[in-house]
Design a protein around this motif. Structure first.
Motif, PDB file in Angstrom:
ATOM      1  N   ASP A  45       0.883  -1.162   0.000  1.00  9.82           N
ATOM      2  CA  ASP A  45       0.000   0.000   0.000  1.00  9.82           C
ATOM      3  C   ASP A  45       0.921   1.212   0.000  1.00  9.82           C
ATOM      4  O   ASP A  45       1.591   1.504   0.981  1.00  9.82           O
ATOM      5  CB  ASP A  45      -0.885  -0.020   1.252  1.00  9.82           C
ATOM      6  CG  ASP A  45      -1.785   1.204   1.380  1.00  9.82           C
ATOM      7  OD1 ASP A  45      -1.552   2.213   0.672  1.00  9.82           O
ATOM      8  OD2 ASP A  45      -2.702   1.161   2.212  1.00  9.82           O
ATOM      9  N   GLU A  46       0.995   1.893  -1.128  1.00 13.20           N
ATOM     10  CA  GLU A  46       1.888   3.032  -1.286  1.00 13.20           C
ATOM     11  C   GLU A  46       1.042   4.302  -1.380  1.00 13.20           C
ATOM     12  O   GLU A  46       0.554   4.664  -2.452  1.00 13.20           O
ATOM     13  CB  GLU A  46       2.755   2.856  -2.540  1.00 13.20           C
ATOM     14  CG  GLU A  46       3.849   3.866  -2.718  1.00 13.20           C
ATOM     15  CD  GLU A  46       4.968   3.723  -1.705  1.00 13.20           C
ATOM     16  OE1 GLU A  46       5.665   4.719  -1.498  1.00 13.20           O
ATOM     17  OE2 GLU A  46       5.159   2.643  -1.120  1.00 13.20           O
ATOM     18  N   GLY A  47       0.813   4.912  -0.214  1.00 11.69           N
ATOM     19  CA  GLY A  47       0.006   6.136  -0.184  1.00 11.69           C
ATOM     20  C   GLY A  47      -1.423   5.924  -0.650  1.00 11.69           C
ATOM     21  O   GLY A  47      -2.018   6.819  -1.254  1.00 11.69           O
ATOM     22  N   GLY A  48      -1.957   4.730  -0.388  1.00 15.86           N
ATOM     23  CA  GLY A  48      -3.321   4.414  -0.804  1.00 15.86           C
ATOM     24  C   GLY A  48      -3.392   3.684  -2.129  1.00 15.86           C
ATOM     25  O   GLY A  48      -4.430   3.117  -2.475  1.00 15.86           O
ATOM     26  N   ASP A  49      -2.301   3.703  -2.909  1.00 17.37           N
ATOM     27  CA  ASP A  49      -2.244   2.947  -4.155  1.00 17.37           C
ATOM     28  C   ASP A  49      -1.882   1.490  -3.841  1.00 17.37           C
ATOM     29  O   ASP A  49      -0.938   1.238  -3.081  1.00 17.37           O
ATOM     30  CB  ASP A  49      -1.192   3.510  -5.109  1.00 17.37           C
ATOM     31  CG  ASP A  49      -1.608   4.818  -5.748  1.00 17.37           C
ATOM     32  OD1 ASP A  49      -2.831   5.073  -5.851  1.00 17.37           O
ATOM     33  OD2 ASP A  49      -0.722   5.594  -6.149  1.00 17.37           O
ATOM     34  N   LEU A  50      -2.624   0.581  -4.418  1.00 19.52           N
ATOM     35  CA  LEU A  50      -2.340  -0.839  -4.269  1.00 19.52           C
ATOM     36  C   LEU A  50      -1.361  -1.230  -5.358  1.00 19.52           C
ATOM     37  O   LEU A  50      -1.659  -1.118  -6.546  1.00 19.52           O
ATOM     38  CB  LEU A  50      -3.641  -1.623  -4.395  1.00 19.52           C
ATOM     39  CG  LEU A  50      -3.606  -3.113  -4.123  1.00 19.52           C
ATOM     40  CD1 LEU A  50      -3.136  -3.381  -2.696  1.00 19.52           C
ATOM     41  CD2 LEU A  50      -4.972  -3.708  -4.364  1.00 19.52           C
ATOM     42  N   GLN A  51      -0.160  -1.672  -4.950  1.00 13.57           N
ATOM     43  CA  GLN A  51       0.891  -1.968  -5.913  1.00 13.57           C
ATOM     44  C   GLN A  51       1.378  -3.399  -5.764  1.00 13.57           C
ATOM     45  O   GLN A  51       1.586  -3.874  -4.651  1.00 13.57           O
ATOM     46  CB  GLN A  51       2.069  -1.006  -5.743  1.00 13.57           C
ATOM     47  CG  GLN A  51       1.673   0.439  -6.013  1.00 13.57           C
ATOM     48  CD  GLN A  51       2.852   1.380  -5.926  1.00 13.57           C
ATOM     49  OE1 GLN A  51       3.833   1.102  -5.239  1.00 13.57           O
ATOM     50  NE2 GLN A  51       2.754   2.496  -6.631  1.00 13.57           N
ATOM     51  N   VAL A  52       1.573  -4.058  -6.918  1.00 12.04           N
ATOM     52  CA  VAL A  52       2.064  -5.423  -6.984  1.00 12.04           C
ATOM     53  C   VAL A  52       3.364  -5.413  -7.773  1.00 12.04           C
ATOM     54  O   VAL A  52       3.476  -4.756  -8.806  1.00 12.04           O
ATOM     55  CB  VAL A  52       1.036  -6.354  -7.655  1.00 12.04           C
ATOM     56  CG1 VAL A  52       1.583  -7.763  -7.823  1.00 12.04           C
ATOM     57  CG2 VAL A  52      -0.267  -6.376  -6.870  1.00 12.04           C
ATOM     58  N   GLN A  53       4.356  -6.170  -7.274  1.00  9.94           N
ATOM     59  CA  GLN A  53       5.641  -6.250  -7.973  1.00  9.94           C
ATOM     60  C   GLN A  53       5.602  -7.396  -8.971  1.00  9.94           C
ATOM     61  O   GLN A  53       5.362  -8.545  -8.609  1.00  9.94           O
ATOM     62  CB  GLN A  53       6.779  -6.450  -6.988  1.00  9.94           C
ATOM     63  CG  GLN A  53       8.151  -6.350  -7.638  1.00  9.94           C
ATOM     64  CD  GLN A  53       9.267  -6.480  -6.625  1.00  9.94           C
ATOM     65  OE1 GLN A  53       9.157  -7.235  -5.675  1.00  9.94           O
ATOM     66  NE2 GLN A  53      10.335  -5.740  -6.827  1.00  9.94           N
ATOM     67  N   VAL A  54       5.828  -7.065 -10.238  1.00 11.41           N
ATOM     68  CA  VAL A  54       5.835  -8.077 -11.306  1.00 11.41           C
ATOM     69  C   VAL A  54       7.087  -7.933 -12.156  1.00 11.41           C
ATOM     70  O   VAL A  54       7.718  -6.909 -12.173  1.00 11.41           O
ATOM     71  CB  VAL A  54       4.583  -7.977 -12.189  1.00 11.41           C
ATOM     72  CG1 VAL A  54       3.346  -8.369 -11.417  1.00 11.41           C
ATOM     73  CG2 VAL A  54       4.415  -6.596 -12.772  1.00 11.41           C
TER      74      VAL A  54
END
Length: 103
Positions: free
Chosen positions: A94-103
């Protein structure tokens, strides 16, 4: 090199829920259990059912509603068959409310 990509907003994932997001050619499910986010392949390795569509979450595991295969969302390991192959897992944040996935 793997990079984090924004797939949605963190508030989209409620406690005990999972939601799938298209990421490139893959469907990656993100779930939240006990306040922790998990990202993993949305496709059950047994019969290709979508884990996020009705999968039952308990602690760090998700059970496929189609035939009952159970996977560890943190490691991808098969906890109970009939599936024999693990699911892929991905770093998630959770980066400042952004949902981020590492691909």
């Amino acid at each position: 090199m793997a990079e984090f990509v924004t797939v949605g907003r963190a508030e989209e994932i409620g406690e005990g829920e999972a939601k799938a997001f298209p990421v490139g050619e893959s469907e990656i499910a993100v779930s939240r259990s006990n306040g922790t986010l998990y990202a993993f392949s949305d496709i059950c390795t047994h019969r290709a059912c979508n884990l996020s569509m009705g999968g039952e979450i308990e602690d760090t595991s998700i059970t496929c509603e189609c035939h009952g295969s159970e996977f560890d969302m943190a490691t991808g390991a098969v906890l109970n068959g009939p599936a024999t192959e693990p699911i892929a897992t991905y770093p998630v944040r959770d980066e400042g409310g952004d949902l981020q996935v590492q691909v």
